[in-house]
Design a protein around this motif. Structure first.
Motif, PDB file in Angstrom:
ATOM      1  N   ARG A  72       0.988  -1.321  -0.046  1.00 42.66           N
ATOM      2  CA  ARG A  72       0.020   0.023   0.193  1.00 42.66           C
ATOM      3  C   ARG A  72       0.937   1.113   0.068  1.00 42.66           C
ATOM      4  NH1 ARG A  72      -5.313  -0.915   0.692  1.00 42.66           N
ATOM      5  NH2 ARG A  72      -5.703  -3.006   1.652  1.00 42.66           N
ATOM      6  N   PRO A  73       0.645   2.105  -0.990  1.00 35.62           N
ATOM      7  CA  PRO A  73       1.229   3.290  -0.788  1.00 35.62           C
ATOM      8  C   PRO A  73       1.325   4.307   0.414  1.00 35.62           C
ATOM      9  CG  PRO A  73      -0.514   3.873  -2.125  1.00 35.62           C
ATOM     10  CD  PRO A  73      -0.461   2.332  -1.863  1.00 35.62           C
ATOM     11  N   ASP A  74       2.394   4.940   0.642  1.00 38.07           N
ATOM     12  CA  ASP A  74       2.144   5.739   1.884  1.00 38.07           C
ATOM     13  C   ASP A  74       2.686   7.107   1.500  1.00 38.07           C
ATOM     14  OD1 ASP A  74       5.215   5.466   1.582  1.00 38.07           O
ATOM     15  OD2 ASP A  74       5.423   4.116   3.220  1.00 38.07           O
ATOM     16  N   SER A  75       2.983   8.111   2.394  1.00 38.65           N
ATOM     17  CA  SER A  75       3.292   9.339   1.914  1.00 38.65           C
ATOM     18  C   SER A  75       4.938   9.704   1.492  1.00 38.65           C
ATOM     19  CB  SER A  75       3.254  10.268   3.314  1.00 38.65           C
ATOM     20  OG  SER A  75       3.934   9.916   4.395  1.00 38.65           O
ATOM     21  N   ASP A  76       5.466   8.689   2.166  1.00 40.04           N
ATOM     22  CA  ASP A  76       7.064   8.758   1.517  1.00 40.04           C
ATOM     23  C   ASP A  76       6.939   8.379   0.076  1.00 40.04           C
ATOM     24  OD1 ASP A  76       8.324   9.574   4.153  1.00 40.04           O
ATOM     25  OD2 ASP A  76       8.393   7.515   4.743  1.00 40.04           O
ATOM     26  N   LEU A  77       6.354   7.298  -0.234  1.00 41.00           N
ATOM     27  CA  LEU A  77       6.339   6.831  -1.758  1.00 41.00           C
ATOM     28  C   LEU A  77       5.565   7.995  -2.498  1.00 41.00           C
ATOM     29  CD1 LEU A  77       6.491   4.865  -4.105  1.00 41.00           C
ATOM     30  CD2 LEU A  77       4.187   3.823  -3.373  1.00 41.00           C
ATOM     31  N   LEU A  78       4.623   8.638  -1.961  1.00 41.59           N
ATOM     32  CA  LEU A  78       4.074   9.750  -2.684  1.00 41.59           C
ATOM     33  C   LEU A  78       4.937  10.911  -2.913  1.00 41.59           C
ATOM     34  CD1 LEU A  78       1.056  10.063  -4.101  1.00 41.59           C
ATOM     35  CD2 LEU A  78       0.546  11.315  -1.965  1.00 41.59           C
ATOM     36  N   ALA A  79       5.530  11.322  -2.120  1.00 44.12           N
ATOM     37  CA  ALA A  79       6.556  12.538  -2.172  1.00 44.12           C
ATOM     38  C   ALA A  79       7.791  11.999  -3.041  1.00 44.12           C
ATOM     39  CB  ALA A  79       7.236  12.472  -0.728  1.00 44.12           C
ATOM     40  N   ARG A  80       8.087  10.892  -3.220  1.00 46.60           N
ATOM     41  CA  ARG A  80       9.161  10.312  -4.078  1.00 46.60           C
ATOM     42  C   ARG A  80       8.494  10.274  -5.464  1.00 46.60           C
ATOM     43  NH1 ARG A  80      10.182   6.304  -0.307  1.00 46.60           N
ATOM     44  NH2 ARG A  80       9.346   4.795  -1.631  1.00 46.60           N
ATOM     45  N   ALA A  81       7.301   9.983  -5.628  1.00 43.69           N
ATOM     46  CA  ALA A  81       6.765   9.936  -7.130  1.00 43.69           C
ATOM     47  C   ALA A  81       6.529  11.233  -7.681  1.00 43.69           C
ATOM     48  CB  ALA A  81       5.469   9.010  -6.786  1.00 43.69           C
ATOM     49  N   ILE A  82       6.099  11.954  -6.849  1.00 41.11           N
ATOM     50  CA  ILE A  82       5.796  13.489  -7.181  1.00 41.11           C
ATOM     51  C   ILE A  82       6.528  14.355  -6.395  1.00 41.11           C
ATOM     52  CG2 ILE A  82       3.815  15.207  -7.832  1.00 41.11           C
ATOM     53  CD1 ILE A  82       1.774  12.896  -7.421  1.00 41.11           C
ATOM     54  N   PRO A  83       7.708  14.676  -6.868  1.00 43.71           N
ATOM     55  CA  PRO A  83       9.054  15.579  -6.036  1.00 43.71           C
ATOM     56  C   PRO A  83       8.362  17.096  -6.089  1.00 43.71           C
ATOM     57  CG  PRO A  83       9.641  14.833  -8.072  1.00 43.71           C
ATOM     58  CD  PRO A  83       8.567  14.102  -8.059  1.00 43.71           C
ATOM     59  N   ASP A  84       7.439  17.597  -6.990  1.00 40.52           N
ATOM     60  CA  ASP A  84       6.981  18.859  -6.827  1.00 40.52           C
ATOM     61  C   ASP A  84       5.552  18.852  -6.459  1.00 40.52           C
ATOM     62  OD1 ASP A  84       5.844  17.458  -8.918  1.00 40.52           O
ATOM     63  OD2 ASP A  84       6.216  19.324 -10.305  1.00 40.52           O
ATOM     64  N   LEU A  85       5.213  17.908  -5.573  1.00 39.61           N
ATOM     65  CA  LEU A  85       3.886  17.948  -5.358  1.00 39.61           C
ATOM     66  C   LEU A  85       3.389  19.368  -4.570  1.00 39.61           C
ATOM     67  CD1 LEU A  85       1.437  16.101  -4.745  1.00 39.61           C
ATOM     68  CD2 LEU A  85       2.326  15.652  -2.429  1.00 39.61           C
ATOM     69  N   VAL A  86       4.492  19.868  -3.679  1.00 39.23           N
ATOM     70  CA  VAL A  86       3.877  21.186  -3.042  1.00 39.23           C
ATOM     71  C   VAL A  86       3.411  22.264  -4.229  1.00 39.23           C
ATOM     72  CG1 VAL A  86       6.172  22.104  -3.046  1.00 39.23           C
ATOM     73  CG2 VAL A  86       4.500  22.817  -1.474  1.00 39.23           C
ATOM     74  N   ASP A  87       3.943  22.483  -5.389  1.00 35.66           N
ATOM     75  CA  ASP A  87       3.829  23.285  -6.570  1.00 35.66           C
ATOM     76  C   ASP A  87       2.525  22.838  -7.237  1.00 35.66           C
ATOM     77  OD1 ASP A  87       5.979  24.676  -5.812  1.00 35.66           O
ATOM     78  OD2 ASP A  87       7.356  23.352  -6.868  1.00 35.66           O
ATOM     79  N   ARG A  88       1.745  21.798  -7.055  1.00 39.24           N
ATOM     80  CA  ARG A  88       0.545  21.210  -7.975  1.00 39.24           C
ATOM     81  C   ARG A  88      -0.734  21.430  -6.913  1.00 39.24           C
ATOM     82  NH1 ARG A  88       1.838  18.338 -12.326  1.00 39.24           N
ATOM     83  NH2 ARG A  88       4.227  18.285 -12.712  1.00 39.24           N
ATOM     84  N   THR A  89      -1.629  21.435  -7.603  1.00 41.46           N
ATOM     85  CA  THR A  89      -3.254  21.388  -7.231  1.00 41.46           C
ATOM     86  C   THR A  89      -3.540  19.838  -7.026  1.00 41.46           C
ATOM     87  OG1 THR A  89      -3.883  23.590  -8.226  1.00 41.46           O
ATOM     88  CG2 THR A  89      -5.710  21.744  -7.588  1.00 41.46           C
ATOM     89  N   VAL A  90      -3.914  19.522  -6.069  1.00 37.75           N
ATOM     90  CA  VAL A  90      -3.873  17.996  -5.546  1.00 37.75           C
ATOM     91  C   VAL A  90      -5.411  17.765  -5.830  1.00 37.75           C
ATOM     92  CG1 VAL A  90      -3.368  15.972  -4.145  1.00 37.75           C
ATOM     93  CG2 VAL A  90      -1.934  18.005  -4.386  1.00 37.75           C
ATOM     94  N   LEU A  91      -5.689  16.616  -6.737  1.00 36.75           N
ATOM     95  CA  LEU A  91      -7.136  16.225  -6.755  1.00 36.75           C
ATOM     96  C   LEU A  91      -6.987  14.642  -6.267  1.00 36.75           C
ATOM     97  CD1 LEU A  91      -8.690  17.770 -10.047  1.00 36.75           C
ATOM     98  CD2 LEU A  91      -8.715  18.424  -7.499  1.00 36.75           C
ATOM     99  N   CYS A  92      -7.530  14.471  -5.392  1.00 38.29           N
ATOM    100  CA  CYS A  92      -7.806  12.755  -4.876  1.00 38.29           C
ATOM    101  C   CYS A  92      -8.966  12.114  -4.788  1.00 38.29           C
ATOM    102  CB  CYS A  92      -7.012  12.802  -3.596  1.00 38.29           C
ATOM    103  SG  CYS A  92      -6.868  11.125  -2.727  1.00 38.29           S
ATOM    104  N   CYS A  93      -9.049  11.078  -5.270  1.00 32.42           N
ATOM    105  CA  CYS A  93     -10.069  10.101  -5.106  1.00 32.42           C
ATOM    106  C   CYS A  93     -10.207   8.771  -4.960  1.00 32.42           C
ATOM    107  CB  CYS A  93     -10.916  10.333  -6.504  1.00 32.42           C
ATOM    108  SG  CYS A  93     -12.846   9.650  -6.437  1.00 32.42           S
ATOM    109  N   GLY A  94     -10.633   8.055  -4.104  1.00 34.52           N
ATOM    110  CA  GLY A  94     -10.586   6.593  -3.662  1.00 34.52           C
ATOM    111  C   GLY A  94     -11.028   6.330  -2.396  1.00 34.52           C
ATOM    112  N   PRO A  95     -10.549   5.139  -1.883  1.00 31.24           N
ATOM    113  CA  PRO A  95     -11.265   4.922  -0.457  1.00 31.24           C
ATOM    114  C   PRO A  95     -10.790   5.826   0.763  1.00 31.24           C
ATOM    115  CG  PRO A  95     -10.359   2.701  -1.229  1.00 31.24           C
ATOM    116  CD  PRO A  95      -9.890   4.138  -2.363  1.00 31.24           C
TER     117      PRO A  95
END
Length: 350
Positions: free
Chosen positions: A199-222
């Motif tokens: 299961r993905p965690d916050s560390d994996l997410l940060a590595r996958a999207i290194p410029d996350l802070v500069d993006r508008t984040v849209l999330c959907c799921g459980p």
């Protein structure tokens, strides 16, 4: 088609499918996206057009073995195409999705309400996006991507799609084609049952999207997945106004109402039936309706879908909705009983 038929079709085609009334859609085609996910193409029976924003959903009235229920499903088709909509429904434990998979065949009719909702770029604009989805949470993302492609928008977006196996990747080939039309679209599938993955965690997410802070984040799921993504986004500094999520959990929320000895009890009257019942100021009107054993259509119970929208003849309420009702409807006197608490005695048009 004769000239008279064609003229009639054009006249009907110009009308808009009313978003604040129940209407009838006809299923025109059905196809499987995966072993447990099926897509339905639906068009208005009266030939009208459906206008929606990418990321919105519609509420459907479904005939099940236990009676009629209402369920909400995201529109997956492009908002640039208004002749009809597509919904992609994953078969899960419960009555709604199972009934759709079994009975919604080509030629069948179904009642629908909407479109509704404030999820997506129309309400969360940005220069670039992180679209983060798990399982059937991919559905609003598909509408966003398809709309951008149809409108010639070179969308700068990273799409993270979390599924158990490659067989669960919905629209994988189409997303690859969309990436050719939108060179700044990056698709990052994460397979949780592949060797070495989980299961993905916050560390994996940060590595996958290194410029996350500069993006508008849209999330959907459980819900647990969205909580993880929300925490990760806030941790790196994504401001609240650039973070949005669409909830697929339409189970009844845990009530936070607490009626004490000093709690004021109000009377709610159904104008048409003449039925009355008590409702504490700390309870939602929908909670009181259910406790009284009275009928009132509802689905999300969170002020999202708009299914329980009801005209209020008299009285005052406090209401905290999440997009299920428009301001002009509020101005006309409508409320959402699921998120409305009475401040005085109330009369509803039921």
């Amino acid at each position: 088609m004769t000239e008279v038929d064609l003229a009639d079709w054009r006249a009907r085609r110009r009308r808009r499918f009313a978003p604040d009334k129940w209407g009838v859609l006809v299923c025109r085609a059905v196809w499987d996206e995966s072993a447990d996910t099926r897509t339905f193409l639906l068009t208005p029976k009266d030939g009208s057009r459906i206008e929606h924003d990418p990321g919105q959903f519609m509420t459907f009235r479904i005939d099940t073995s236990d009676g009629w229920i209402e369920r909400c499903y995201t529109i997956t088709s492009s908002a640039a195409r208004d002749g009809g909509i597509e919904i992609s429904v994953k078969r899960q434990v419960g009555l709604g999705s199972g009934a759709l998979h079994k009975t919604l065949i080509a030629g069948a009719e179904i009642e629908a309400f909407g479109p509704s909702g404030r999820f997506g770029p129309a309400n969360l604009p940005g220069a670039n996006y992180a679209l983060i989805a798990a399982g059937s949470g991919i559905t609003p993302m598909l509408s966003i991507l398809r709309t951008a492609a149809d409108r010639g928008i070179d969308l700068d977006a990273i799409l993270v799609q979390v599924v158990p196996t490659s067989a669960d990747l919905i629209a994988e080939a189409e997303i690859t084609n969309l990436s050719r039309r939108m060179p700044r679209l990056t698709h990052l599938p994460i397979l949780t049952r592949s060797p070495g993955n989980g299961r993905p965690d916050s560390d994996l997410l940060a590595r996958a999207i290194p410029d996350l802070v500069d993006r508008t984040v849209l999330c959907c799921g459980p819900q647990p997945f969205m909580e993880m993504v929300r925490s990760a986004a806030l941790k790196v500094g994504v401001p609240a106004e650039r973070y949005g999520e669409e909830c697929f959990d339409f189970s009844s929320p845990i009530s936070d109402s607490t009626a004490g000895a000093d709690t004021q009890i109000r009377t709610v009257t159904f104008a048409r039936s003449g039925q009355t019942f008590d409702c504490a100021e700390t309870s939602t009107i929908l909670e009181a309706v259910k406790a009284a054993g009275l009928p009132l259509p509802s689905s999300c119970a969170r002020g999202i879908c708009g299914t329980c929208k009801t005209f209020k003849h008299t009285g005052e309420v406090t209401m905290a909705h999440d997009g299920g009702i428009r301001q002009r409807e509020i101005d006309r006197g409508f409320i959402l009983p699921c998120v409305s608490r009475p401040l005085t005695d109330i009369t509803l048009d039921c």
